[in-house]
Write an enzyme that holds these catalytic residues in place. Structure first.
Site, PDB file in Angstrom:
ATOM      1  CE1 TYR A   1     -17.293 -36.365 -35.305  1.00  0.00           C
ATOM      2  CE2 TYR A   1     -17.815 -36.801 -37.587  1.00  0.00           C
ATOM      3  CZ  TYR A   1     -17.520 -37.253 -36.323  1.00  0.00           C
ATOM      4  OH  TYR A   1     -17.434 -38.595 -36.091  1.00  0.00           O
TER       5      TYR A   1
ATOM      6  CB  ILE B   1     -32.010 -49.496 -32.194  1.00  0.00           C
ATOM      7  CG1 ILE B   1     -30.771 -49.174 -33.045  1.00  0.00           C
ATOM      8  CG2 ILE B   1     -32.590 -48.207 -31.585  1.00  0.00           C
ATOM      9  CD1 ILE B   1     -31.007 -48.256 -34.229  1.00  0.00           C
TER      10      ILE B   1
ATOM     11  CB  CYS C   1     -22.633 -44.706 -32.150  1.00  0.00           C
ATOM     12  SG  CYS C   1     -22.892 -44.888 -33.907  1.00  0.00           S
TER      13      CYS C   1
ATOM     14  NE  ARG D   1     -35.746 -60.291 -38.375  1.00  0.00           N
ATOM     15  CZ  ARG D   1     -35.545 -59.806 -39.599  1.00  0.00           C
ATOM     16  NH1 ARG D   1     -35.092 -60.589 -40.556  1.00  0.00           N
ATOM     17  NH2 ARG D   1     -35.805 -58.553 -39.874  1.00  0.00           N
TER      18      ARG D   1
ATOM     19  CD  GLU E   1     -27.315 -50.886 -28.851  1.00  0.00           C
ATOM     20  OE1 GLU E   1     -26.204 -51.385 -29.070  1.00  0.00           O
ATOM     21  OE2 GLU E   1     -27.731 -49.879 -29.453  1.00  0.00           O
TER      22      GLU E   1
ATOM     23  CE  LYS F   1     -25.337 -47.571 -28.871  1.00  0.00           C
ATOM     24  NZ  LYS F   1     -25.508 -48.398 -30.006  1.00  0.00           N
TER      25      LYS F   1
ATOM     26  CD  GLU G   1      -8.264 -67.578 -17.950  1.00  0.00           C
ATOM     27  OE1 GLU G   1      -7.254 -68.286 -17.990  1.00  0.00           O
ATOM     28  OE2 GLU G   1      -8.656 -67.005 -16.908  1.00  0.00           O
TER      29      GLU G   1
HETATM   30  P1  FAD Z   1     -25.597 -40.418 -41.181  1.00  0.00           P
HETATM   31  O1  FAD Z   1     -24.606 -40.450 -40.084  1.00  0.00           O
HETATM   32  O2  FAD Z   1     -27.010 -40.687 -40.857  1.00  0.00           O
HETATM   33  O3  FAD Z   1     -25.459 -39.004 -41.868  1.00  0.00           O
HETATM   34  C1  FAD Z   1     -26.306 -38.594 -42.887  1.00  0.00           C
HETATM   35  C2  FAD Z   1     -26.474 -37.106 -42.792  1.00  0.00           C
HETATM   36  O4  FAD Z   1     -27.116 -36.637 -43.969  1.00  0.00           O
HETATM   37  C3  FAD Z   1     -27.358 -36.669 -41.642  1.00  0.00           C
HETATM   38  O5  FAD Z   1     -26.668 -35.740 -40.835  1.00  0.00           O
HETATM   39  C4  FAD Z   1     -28.582 -36.055 -42.308  1.00  0.00           C
HETATM   40  O6  FAD Z   1     -29.114 -34.959 -41.574  1.00  0.00           O
HETATM   41  C5  FAD Z   1     -27.990 -35.590 -43.619  1.00  0.00           C
HETATM   42  N1  FAD Z   1     -28.962 -35.434 -44.705  1.00  0.00           N
HETATM   43  C6  FAD Z   1     -29.938 -36.301 -45.074  1.00  0.00           C
HETATM   44  N2  FAD Z   1     -30.565 -35.840 -46.175  1.00  0.00           N
HETATM   45  C7  FAD Z   1     -29.968 -34.674 -46.498  1.00  0.00           C
HETATM   46  C8  FAD Z   1     -30.153 -33.727 -47.547  1.00  0.00           C
HETATM   47  N3  FAD Z   1     -31.072 -33.908 -48.489  1.00  0.00           N
HETATM   48  N4  FAD Z   1     -29.364 -32.625 -47.582  1.00  0.00           N
HETATM   49  C9  FAD Z   1     -28.402 -32.421 -46.622  1.00  0.00           C
HETATM   50  N5  FAD Z   1     -28.180 -33.279 -45.624  1.00  0.00           N
HETATM   51  C10 FAD Z   1     -28.945 -34.400 -45.568  1.00  0.00           C
HETATM   52  N6  FAD Z   1     -23.505 -47.740 -35.611  1.00  0.00           N
HETATM   53  C11 FAD Z   1     -22.410 -48.276 -35.032  1.00  0.00           C
HETATM   54  O7  FAD Z   1     -21.428 -48.572 -35.718  1.00  0.00           O
HETATM   55  N7  FAD Z   1     -22.380 -48.534 -33.693  1.00  0.00           N
HETATM   56  C12 FAD Z   1     -23.417 -48.216 -32.879  1.00  0.00           C
HETATM   57  O8  FAD Z   1     -23.358 -48.455 -31.664  1.00  0.00           O
HETATM   58  C13 FAD Z   1     -24.561 -47.614 -33.454  1.00  0.00           C
HETATM   59  N8  FAD Z   1     -25.605 -47.260 -32.684  1.00  0.00           N
HETATM   60  C14 FAD Z   1     -26.682 -46.631 -33.249  1.00  0.00           C
HETATM   61  C15 FAD Z   1     -27.727 -46.251 -32.423  1.00  0.00           C
HETATM   62  C16 FAD Z   1     -28.842 -45.630 -32.959  1.00  0.00           C
HETATM   63  C17 FAD Z   1     -29.958 -45.213 -32.051  1.00  0.00           C
HETATM   64  C18 FAD Z   1     -28.897 -45.382 -34.357  1.00  0.00           C
HETATM   65  C19 FAD Z   1     -30.099 -44.707 -34.954  1.00  0.00           C
HETATM   66  C20 FAD Z   1     -27.853 -45.756 -35.184  1.00  0.00           C
HETATM   67  C21 FAD Z   1     -26.730 -46.380 -34.635  1.00  0.00           C
HETATM   68  N9  FAD Z   1     -25.660 -46.792 -35.427  1.00  0.00           N
HETATM   69  C22 FAD Z   1     -24.565 -47.391 -34.856  1.00  0.00           C
HETATM   70  C23 FAD Z   1     -25.683 -46.636 -36.893  1.00  0.00           C
HETATM   71  C24 FAD Z   1     -24.849 -45.433 -37.332  1.00  0.00           C
HETATM   72  O9  FAD Z   1     -25.284 -44.280 -36.652  1.00  0.00           O
HETATM   73  C25 FAD Z   1     -24.974 -45.251 -38.838  1.00  0.00           C
HETATM   74  O10 FAD Z   1     -24.627 -46.457 -39.479  1.00  0.00           O
HETATM   75  C26 FAD Z   1     -24.070 -44.149 -39.360  1.00  0.00           C
HETATM   76  O11 FAD Z   1     -24.351 -42.921 -38.737  1.00  0.00           O
HETATM   77  C27 FAD Z   1     -24.228 -44.025 -40.876  1.00  0.00           C
HETATM   78  O12 FAD Z   1     -23.466 -42.946 -41.349  1.00  0.00           O
HETATM   79  P2  FAD Z   1     -23.899 -42.217 -42.696  1.00  0.00           P
HETATM   80  O13 FAD Z   1     -22.799 -41.255 -43.002  1.00  0.00           O
HETATM   81  O14 FAD Z   1     -24.284 -43.200 -43.710  1.00  0.00           O
HETATM   82  O15 FAD Z   1     -25.236 -41.434 -42.339  1.00  0.00           O
END
Ligand code: FAD
Length: 461
Positions: free
Chosen positions: A99, A181, A48, A207, A184, A51, A444
């Site tokens: 963070y 994606i 997000c 879709r 965008e 992007k 509006e």
């Molecule tokens: P994540 O944020 O993916 O976090 C998971 C974390 O777990 C990662 O840091 C990963 O490295 C870590 N991890 C994985 N496996 C392991 C392991 N075994 N041990 C330790 N760490 C691990 N959402 C929106 O709401 N608005 C947007 O505009 C938007 N734009 C997007 C654009 C792109 C290009 C992409 C790819 C996604 C976008 N999203 C957007 C979606 C959004 O980023 C995700 O829905 C969100 O980040 C999900 O959060 P999460 O905590 O589930 O996972």
């Protein structure tokens, strides 16, 4: 009572994991969180945030064109890719640092390591080799970009993650996919002056969105200069002596481009996580199956966010995590309601949508009315910009509940956040109509649509 190293072990420091860890630690729990990559997860590092910053950058080219009609001369405009890329990276690093600070401040222990689930209450850190026990484990590992390994030469293509780090802005790009994606990134590259082609299997982009929005955005993307090839996929990618890529499509067309990008969807990060060994049930897509409290079939293991493949958006992951922390650590059983979650697509024109599409509403209800307007925003007229806006309300009867709002036009993502409050609150079309307009605005139109669009199944108004 068994003694555990931690009350909660969170795997993944992305949107969901960080929120859950922080809230649980603040509530007094002993919390550990493991992250394999950079703290912040997909949203902050490769989703997000970067992007949206790219979208802002790409919007300037249209703004410069529009400016001429308002008397400005901006013929000197030049774009420098490394400046954008490096400034975005600096901002991403700043946010990642924040963070981390918040997690530290809340008292959570951070392990910069990949974690694997060993059993219902044990997690092992892969690089450190240490194992820790926890009363509860939260899987918040998100998802990863799908790479079509069956396509010959797929390794020559990039994904959205790579797109943020390119050494050089390509002159020509082919993007496979029609989802948000893909659309965008097509908007971003096209706005930055890259000759952009989108190729997709479907006949329209986006879709899952309302059919009118899909048709509108599809036409506007083409009108803006993006080439859209429908009903086709990439069959093969080859490297030419010049370093360019030659993509062969399923319809026989061959395209020479500088980059091929795959934006064909995302998959839950469960492979190799040890969940099956711990007895956690996954669905056919490999997502963790959870109940409304985000609890898996193993009572000590929960999962939130993209790894559960419910609604894959940052605010949803955060709300699921908040609900988990409230339930387990604050004594407030909380379920996140996944109905009427608004979403946005940051293309040009941008999209905002909440609630039911017209197709979904007609499938679920009898007396559905649809109110629709298509117009050229005031700013575009002096600018000589042909792009139009679409606004659409899907309602139950002429005065009943507003079931869905769909907007494609400037500031649609901002508008939909406010419209979502009304939809979530169950307000009726009569209440929308009773709301006085703000003039002169595009918004509006949302309270001025009086005549439903004729439809075969509708009773006369
Ligand atoms: P994540 O944020 O993916 O976090 C998971 C974390 O777990 C990662 O840091 C990963 O490295 C870590 N991890 C994985 N496996 C392991 C392991 N075994 N041990 C330790 N760490 C691990 N959402 C929106 O709401 N608005 C947007 O505009 C938007 N734009 C997007 C654009 C792109 C290009 C992409 C790819 C996604 C976008 N999203 C957007 C979606 C959004 O980023 C995700 O829905 C969100 O980040 C999900 O959060 P999460 O905590 O589930 O996972």
């Amino acid at each position: 009572m068994p003694h555990y190293n931690y009350d909660l072990f969170v795997i993944g420091a992305g949107s969901g994991g960080v929120r859950a860890a922080r809230l649980a630690a603040k509530a007094g729990a002993r919390v550990a969180i493991a992250e394999d990559d950079r703290i912040g997860g997909t949203c902050v590092i490769r989703g997000c945030v970067p992007k949206k910053l790219f979208v802002y950058a790409s919007d300037f080219s249209q703004a410069f064109r529009d400016a001429k009609g308002f008397g400005w001369s901006v013929d000197w405009a030049r774009f420098d890719w490394p400046t954008l890329r490096d400034n975005v990276e600096a901002e991403v690093s700043r946010l990642s640092g924040l963070y981390r600070k918040n997690l530290d401040g809340a008292g959570a222990t951070i392990f910069e390591d990949r974690a694997t689930v060993i059993d219902a209450n044990t997690v092992r850190l892969n690089r450190a080799g240490a194992a820790y026990t926890a009363e509860r484990i939260l899987v918040a590992t998100g998802g990863h970009t799908y790479r079509p390994t069956d396509i010959k030469g797929h390794e020559l293509g990039i994904t959205s993650t790579d797109a943020f780090k390119l050494d050089k802005l390509p002159t020509r790009i082919l993007i496979a996919g029609g989802g948000y994606i893909a659309v965008e990134f097509a908007t971003v590259f096209s706005g930055l002056g890259v000759e952009t082609t989108l190729v997709m299997r479907a006949d329209k982009v986006l879709r899952g969105f309302d059919a009118d929005v899909r048709a509108h955005v599809h036409a506007e993307l083409e009108q803006s200069g993006i080439k859209v090839v429908t009903g086709a996929t990439i069959r093969e990618v080859a490297e030419l002596a010049s370093g360019a890529r030659l993509a062969t499509l399923s319809n026989g067309v061959r395209l020479e481009v500088d980059q091929v990008m795959f934006a064909l969807g995302r998959q839950p990060n469960t492979p190799g996580l040890g969940l099956e060994a711990a007895g956690v049930k996954l669905n056919a897509r490999g997502a963790v199956e959870v109940d409304q409290f985000s609890r898996s079939n193993v009572p000590s293991i929960w999962a939130v966010g993209d790894v559960t493949d419910r609604i894959n958006l940052t605010p949803v992951a955060i709300r699921e995590a908040q609900a988990f922390a409230a339930t387990e650590f604050m004594g407030e059983p909380t379920m996140f309601d996944h109905a009427d979650v608004a979403s946005a697509v940051f293309c040009r024109p941008p999209v905002g949508a909440v609630g039911l599409t017209e197709e979904e509403a007609r499938a679920a209800h009898k007396d559905v009315r649809v109110y629709r307007t298509v117009f050229r925003p005031m700013k575009h007229i002096l600018a000589g910009n042909p792009q139009k806006s679409l606004m659409k309300l899907v309602t139950l009867g002429a005065k009943g509940r507003v079931l869905g709002v769909h907007i494609a036009g400037p500031e649609a993502p901002e508008l939909i956040q406010v419209a979502a409050i009304a939809v979530k609150a169950g307000l009726t079309k009569a209440q929308w109509d009773a709301t006085c307009a703000v003039h002169p605005t595009a918004a509006e139109e949302l309270v001025l649509m009086s005549e439903p669009v004729p439809h075969d199944n509708e009773a006369p108004a």
